[in-house]
Enzyme design. Structure first.
Site, mmCIF file in Angstrom:
data_model
loop_
_atom_site.group_PDB
_atom_site.id
_atom_site.type_symbol
_atom_site.label_atom_id
_atom_site.label_comp_id
_atom_site.label_asym_id
_atom_site.label_seq_id
_atom_site.Cartn_x
_atom_site.Cartn_y
_atom_site.Cartn_z
ATOM 1 C CB CYS A 56 3.628 55.690 160.964
ATOM 2 S SG CYS A 56 1.880 55.602 161.379
ATOM 3 C CB CYS B 263 2.808 55.563 164.461
ATOM 4 S SG CYS B 263 2.256 54.283 163.321
#
Length: 107
Positions: free
Chosen positions: A32, A35
């Site tokens: 991600c 993230c």
């Protein structure tokens, strides 16, 4: 090395729900991009609030039980737990100042 240690389905209750201080949980996954972008802010908050709050990371790919229990549908999702209860949730890449305010509200 991250300032925010990892928690698992097996350690979540002890490390988060039974913590004596508020806990910011970063729900994330290695693939991600957002993230990875928020990770430095999460680490900075972990350092800033050391001793007054706890900051941990939970890999949503590996720890499905807690991810499903708290309805994490998109990542990053950051949740604050206090006294065993979920008290606040934000989603997406957030700046350090916003994460610091999020934690401060619950100390």
């Amino acid at each position: 090395m991250s300032n925010a240690p990892s928690v698992t389905d097996a350690t979540f209750d002890a490390e988060v729900l039974k913590a004596s201080v508020p806990v910011l949980v970063d729900f994330w996954a290695p693939w991600c991009g957002p993230c990875r972008a928020v990770a430095p802010a999460v680490d900075a908050v972990a350092s800033e609030f050391e001793g007054r709050a706890k900051v941990v990371k939970l890999n949503t790919d590996e720890e499905q039980e807690v991810t499903i229990k708290y309805g994490v549908g998109s990542i990053p999702t950051l949740m604050v737990f206090k006294n065993g209860e979920l008290v606040e949730r934000v989603m997406g890449n957030r700046p350090k100042a916003e994460l610091a305010q999020l934690v401060s509200r619950h100390i």
